[in-house]
Design a protein around this motif. Structure first.
Motif, PDB file in Angstrom:
ATOM      1  N   GLN A 293       0.800  -1.262  -0.002  1.00  0.00           N
ATOM      2  CA  GLN A 293       0.074  -0.098  -0.016  1.00  0.00           C
ATOM      3  C   GLN A 293       0.843   1.326   0.074  1.00  0.00           C
ATOM      4  O   GLN A 293       1.790   1.195   0.734  1.00  0.00           O
ATOM      5  N   LYS A 298      -5.257   3.233   1.280  1.00  0.00           N
ATOM      6  CA  LYS A 298      -5.742   1.823   1.579  1.00  0.00           C
ATOM      7  C   LYS A 298      -6.023   1.089   0.345  1.00  0.00           C
ATOM      8  O   LYS A 298      -6.222  -0.116   0.233  1.00  0.00           O
ATOM      9  N   PHE A 301      -1.983   0.817  -4.622  1.00  0.00           N
ATOM     10  CA  PHE A 301      -1.029   0.027  -4.320  1.00  0.00           C
ATOM     11  C   PHE A 301       0.183   0.300  -5.406  1.00  0.00           C
ATOM     12  O   PHE A 301      -0.127   1.080  -6.452  1.00  0.00           O
TER      13      PHE A 301
END
Lengths: 427, 427
Positions: A293, A298, A301
């Motif tokens: 991440q 959240k 990536f």
């Protein structure tokens, strides 16, 4: 972009390299919509690019259409696009063919050649990170020999037959070895009216050994192999400039050459929107946690070369190579499914499978965890592993046929100037 | 040009196609100096170019380095050069890399696409006579499908998926068949989010049959095969213009398309100095006598497509194909040796070995002198003959592997956009 919204969450992957493709495969049969964006319609097997540059393999045999890799997977969309910006507030990517909203974004944009800000070197030297770049280098090498025939100026002729490779990592070492074999096996036959013994191949290495990431044994043996092949290795020398004619260094050494291949380093290929100091660290890579991440998100990536995941063992991040990229791509695939199913994430553990490099015919070095070996057997292992990791049965067959032929005949037949480099690229 | 003068007479050959290479091989071990000039460093096996355009073969597998063909021959020199002018008074050729005197000159410069003076068509349509042109076409076809995904304008999308081939000779027929197989076997898998049934392939033929040079049986059968594959054949229709969007014809028919392939004719690639009316005849070819001598000269010759040698059987010259070129090249090699030995020349007799064309999987037509056949067996014969005439063991192996793979898997894997056509070539 014309991509229908379904009830499945949408994962946008930027980049179809080792990491992006490994991730897409993991997600292929799941209840997610996957959109893969790449500026090429093919995946490139970068470890063999140097064989394209030196006429040993056709470009088509180390590339694979991305659409074909994922053709049997429902919910998969590919678009040929360059991503220009990531809008992390509105959760969308901006590309040359329009915008696209994402639920999850994975940056797998890889790395590019690092010229360390020296624009003169960047302008005059060759990189070897993509298929077009490798074909440009192939053309330049061949055009140099054609030009060497035409000049009666000895200095110019020598410069045309001198090859300077900056950087003694796997790319530099493998390219130097291949050039040395061409000098020995092919040039005298192709250019009987040229004294090809004068051709010189130099590796310039800033540090005190080549193949720095490998064992001392591998490094030393690779050096021996290269010296046996007639390659000149200059250690503890740093290139300071190259104006298209003369390579200057931080020592007294200079080199007159028409060809400099810059294999001295790579850096992350960052994208606007995630390129600020908050995100980017050493080597222009995006800092990620153990779940890949990006800091502060959240659902965004980074994987592969572009991602910098540090650990006690790798305080500066994992090596920028195929293995960490593939492993991170696969792991993130599993983690994304866990997120969707509201399960806790698993942290990434890198399994170091070792490293290898080939120098030439019957000459390779292999470092496995508990076994380091060099020579003929290492060379077979190197070939087997590379054939195994190539995507596609046809590619494996064609590469295999070429390798057998090249081995038996001491030859490399793909020496065609299809994209003349000098007339197209030089001013 | 840096080529040493020896006591041997110097034969300069312009062009490394079928005729030039056949001639050079004949002269290879004789007491002559041979200088071959070509603007590419490779020989192209033109009959398979359409397979490069349609992703069935890699370009490197149908090209062969000229230096390698003749590497074991003493007294042989190759130079990468474009010939700009022939000075028949001073017996020298002028090239982009300097001048060269000759004792004997052989023009084997081949043919180029004939747009019959229509510069608008020339600007907007694609030719397929060289490897770079074939790669451009391959890129354009693939880019069109990528673009078709992006537009919501139905007319534009149809135009991107329409392919118009002008000319129903072997090139047009073979290309149309290959495109039809791609439409059937590959597009639906590669572009599941596109209704690829809308893709259309048209052949526009000015005369009243396709494959005009072959038997009526072959022509009819080829037409049946193409229709079974879904190709639209428009006979007795002549294209009058193409502005990049609309093909107009001398009938009511028009076609909206982003891709026109011009396979409607070729003409001799003449060179300044031998391009005057005295020398040039129908089809822009140089008139030669039965010894391939150019009118008014005993030491200047033309062979292959560029040469127009007439006979009762061929009042407009021999067909512009590989067989006459190879036979003339070989015959002239023998005649040059006779000249040097002061022996009388032998006249050229063309041995017609027949003609063939492939339409697709298990579908080909073959006309031999006493036997005309079509279908599966013809297809095997076609493949065998083409493999046989390819130069180089490696090329044969790689082509064979590709063909077997494509046959078994209904696939063509070399569909990579390595040279983006639209961004590089369009304004």
């Amino acid at each position: 972009m014309n991509i229908p919204r379904t009830s499945f969450p949408r994962v946008v992957i930027v980049g179809g390299g080792f990491a992006g493709v490994a991730l897409a495969k993991k997600l292929s049969k799941q209840e997610v919509q996957v959109v893969l964006l790449d500026k090429h319609n093919y995946h490139t097997f970068q470890p063999l690019l140097y064989q394209v540059s030196t006429g040993g393999l056709e470009p088509d045999s180390i590339a694979y259409p991305i659409r074909k890799i994922l053709k049997d997977f429902p919910n998969f969309f590919f678009r040929l696009a360059s991503v220009e910006e990531i809008d992390t507030k509105k959760n969308k990517v901006k590309t040359n063919i329009g915008e696209l909203k994402f639920d999850y974004l994975v940056v797998a944009s890889g790395s590019k050649t690092n010229f360390f800000g020296n624009s003169e070197i960047e302008k005059h030297s060759m990189a070897m990170k993509t298929i077009p770049q490798s074909l440009n280098l192939r053309s330049l090498i061949l055009e140099n020999f054609e030009d060497a025939l035409l000049t009666s100026d000895l200095n110019e002729r020598n410069a045309l037959m001198n090859f300077v490779i900056v950087g003694g990592g796997p790319t530099g070492v493998e390219l130097a070895g291949a050039l040395a074999e061409i000098k020995k096996g092919i040039l005298p036959k192709d250019y009987p009216d040229l004294d090809t013994r004068l051709a010189q191949i130099h590796i310039i290495q800033a540090g005190d050994c080549i193949l720095k990431g490998m064992s001392a044994k591998a490094s030393q043996k690779a050096e021996d192999f290269l010296e046996k092949l007639g390659v000149n290795i200059w250690k503890n020398v740093r290139v300071t400039s190259y104006d298209g004619k003369t390579v200057s260094t931080d020592t007294d050494l200079t080199f007159e050459t028409a060809t400099v291949v810059w294999a001295a380093g790579v850096k992350g290929a960052t994208i606007k929107g995630l390129d600020a100091e908050d995100y980017v660290t050493r080597g222009n890579r995006i800092t990620v946690n153990e779940y890949n991440q990006v800091q502060g998100f959240k659902h965004i990536f980074a994987v592969g070369d572009i991602a910098c995941m540090t650990s006690d063992e790798h305080p500066y991040g994992l090596p920028m190579m195929a293995q960490p990229a593939i492993q991170q791509g696969e792991q993130l695939g599993n983690n994304l499914l866990r997120i969707i199913e509201n399960k806790p994430l698993k942290s990434f553990k890198y399994k170091d499978k070792g490293a290898m490099a080939t120098i030439g015919r019957n000459k390779a070095v292999v470092d496995l965890k508990n076994w380091k070996f060099q020579g003929v057997f290492a060379w077979y292992v190197w070939m087997f592993v590379h054939l195994f990791f190539l995507i596609g049965f046809r590619n494996r067959m064609v590469v295999f046929v070429n390798w057998v032929y090249n081995y038996v005949r001491f030859d490399r037949e793909a020496r065609l100037i299809i994209r003349p480099f000098k007339s197209i690229h030089k001013d």
